[in-house]
Design an enzyme around this catalytic site. Sequence first.
Site, PDB file in Angstrom:
ATOM      1  N   ASN A   9       7.632 -21.830  24.708  1.00  8.95           N
ATOM      2  CA  ASN A   9       6.728 -22.877  24.229  1.00  8.95           C
ATOM      3  C   ASN A   9       7.595 -24.093  23.912  1.00  8.95           C
ATOM      4  O   ASN A   9       8.278 -24.121  22.896  1.00  8.95           O
ATOM      5  CB  ASN A   9       5.998 -22.372  22.970  1.00  8.95           C
ATOM      6  N   LYS A  11       6.735 -26.990  23.127  1.00  7.12           N
ATOM      7  CA  LYS A  11       6.113 -27.877  22.112  1.00  7.12           C
ATOM      8  C   LYS A  11       6.214 -29.346  22.551  1.00  7.12           C
ATOM      9  O   LYS A  11       6.186 -29.644  23.742  1.00  7.12           O
ATOM     10  CB  LYS A  11       6.752 -27.646  20.742  1.00  7.12           C
ATOM     11  N   HIS A  95      -2.163 -21.663  18.496  1.00  6.63           N
ATOM     12  CA  HIS A  95      -0.828 -21.674  17.895  1.00  6.63           C
ATOM     13  C   HIS A  95      -0.934 -22.116  16.435  1.00  6.63           C
ATOM     14  O   HIS A  95      -1.789 -22.939  16.094  1.00  6.63           O
ATOM     15  CB  HIS A  95       0.089 -22.625  18.671  1.00  6.63           C
ATOM     16  N   GLU A  97       0.654 -24.093  14.738  1.00  3.93           N
ATOM     17  CA  GLU A  97       0.742 -25.544  14.520  1.00  3.93           C
ATOM     18  C   GLU A  97      -0.614 -26.201  14.781  1.00  3.93           C
ATOM     19  O   GLU A  97      -0.949 -27.213  14.161  1.00  3.93           O
ATOM     20  CB  GLU A  97       1.852 -26.135  15.399  1.00  3.93           C
ATOM     21  N   GLU A 167       2.558 -14.228  15.518  1.00  6.98           N
ATOM     22  CA  GLU A 167       3.568 -15.172  15.071  1.00  6.98           C
ATOM     23  C   GLU A 167       3.416 -15.401  13.569  1.00  6.98           C
ATOM     24  O   GLU A 167       2.600 -16.239  13.144  1.00  6.98           O
ATOM     25  CB  GLU A 167       3.406 -16.510  15.804  1.00  6.98           C
ATOM     26  N   GLY A 173      10.224 -21.353  13.734  1.00  9.06           N
ATOM     27  CA  GLY A 173      11.129 -22.496  13.607  1.00  9.06           C
ATOM     28  C   GLY A 173      11.942 -22.496  12.322  1.00  9.06           C
ATOM     29  O   GLY A 173      12.539 -23.513  11.972  1.00  9.06           O
ATOM     30  N   SER A 213      11.324 -17.383  15.648  1.00  8.34           N
ATOM     31  CA  SER A 213      12.786 -17.385  15.602  1.00  8.34           C
ATOM     32  C   SER A 213      13.430 -16.301  16.461  1.00  8.34           C
ATOM     33  O   SER A 213      14.464 -15.726  16.088  1.00  8.34           O
ATOM     34  CB  SER A 213      13.269 -17.288  14.147  1.00  8.34           C
TER      35      SER A 213
END
Length: 253
Positions: A9, A11, A95, A97, A167, A173, A213
Site C-alpha cells: 500500500n 499510500k 483502510h 486511515e 490491521e 506506521g 509495521s
Amino acid sequence: MRRLLIAGNWKMNMKLDSAKALAQGLKEKAAGVSEVDIAICPPSLYVQPVGAIVNGSNVGLGAQNAYFAKAGAFTGELEMAMLTDVGCQYVILGHSERRHILGESSEFINLKVRAALKAGLIPIVCVGELEAERDNGVTNDVNRRQFDGSFSGVSAEEMKKCVIAYEPVWAIGTGKVATPDQAEEVHAFLRGLIVEKYGKEVADVVRIQYGGSVKAGNAKELLSKPDIDGALVGGASLKVDDFMGIIEAVRAL
Ligand code: PEP
C-alpha cells in the site's frame, strides 16, 4: 492451502518517476517468484502508468480506494469499473486511515465492497482496533462490528473472493508490530466469524492478511501462523529491497 498475498500500500507517497522506478525494480526482482501472490497499490493517479509497467508480470495491481456508485455526477471520485478498465485486480477498502481520518463507516465501506465485487475486483477489506480499544478489552467487539458491517449482504460465493486485512491501528506506521500470537488470536477470531456467517468451506479459502509495521525481519514469524495468509505492507513497500525482503522471507512458507 491458501496462497499468501503480499500487497504493498503505497499510500500518498512518491512522485511519478519514483513510482515507475519502484514498479520496474519490483517487476524485475519478483520475476522468479511463483510461490506467493504479489500486488502493489499506487496512488490512484499513478495506477495506470504503474500498471503499464507491471502488466503481464506476476506483480498484481490494485487501487487504494474507489467509490460505490456507477458513473455519474460524483466529482473527484472513481468508479470501480474504471479500475478494472486500467488493469486493476484489487482495491483496498476500509483502510484505517479512511475510517479514522476521512470518517468512513462500515456501512459506507460495505457499499464499496459490494460494488467492487460486482465489478470483478478483489476487495482487500481492512479491519482493526485502536490501541485504546485493545486496552479496554474490546478488540473482538470492534473487529466483529467492522466485519459484520463491511460484509453485510455479501454472498458466500462473493466472500470467497474477498481478502480481509487485519490491521491493528496501533501497529500501522508505528514500528510497533503485533506479536505473532496477538495477530493470530484476532485472525482466528475473524476466521471464526466467517465460519459463523458462511460456514467452514468458505472460511477455509478466505485470505486474512496481517498489516502493521511488517518488515523483512518480522514477516516470517507472523506469516507462519496458521490463520495469517499474507501481509498488507505500507512503509516497507516503498523500496524494492524492503518489499522484496518480505517476499523472500515468506515465499518458502
Ligand atoms: C498499511 O498502510 O496498511 C500499513 C500496514 O502500514 P505500515 O506497514 O507502514 O505499518
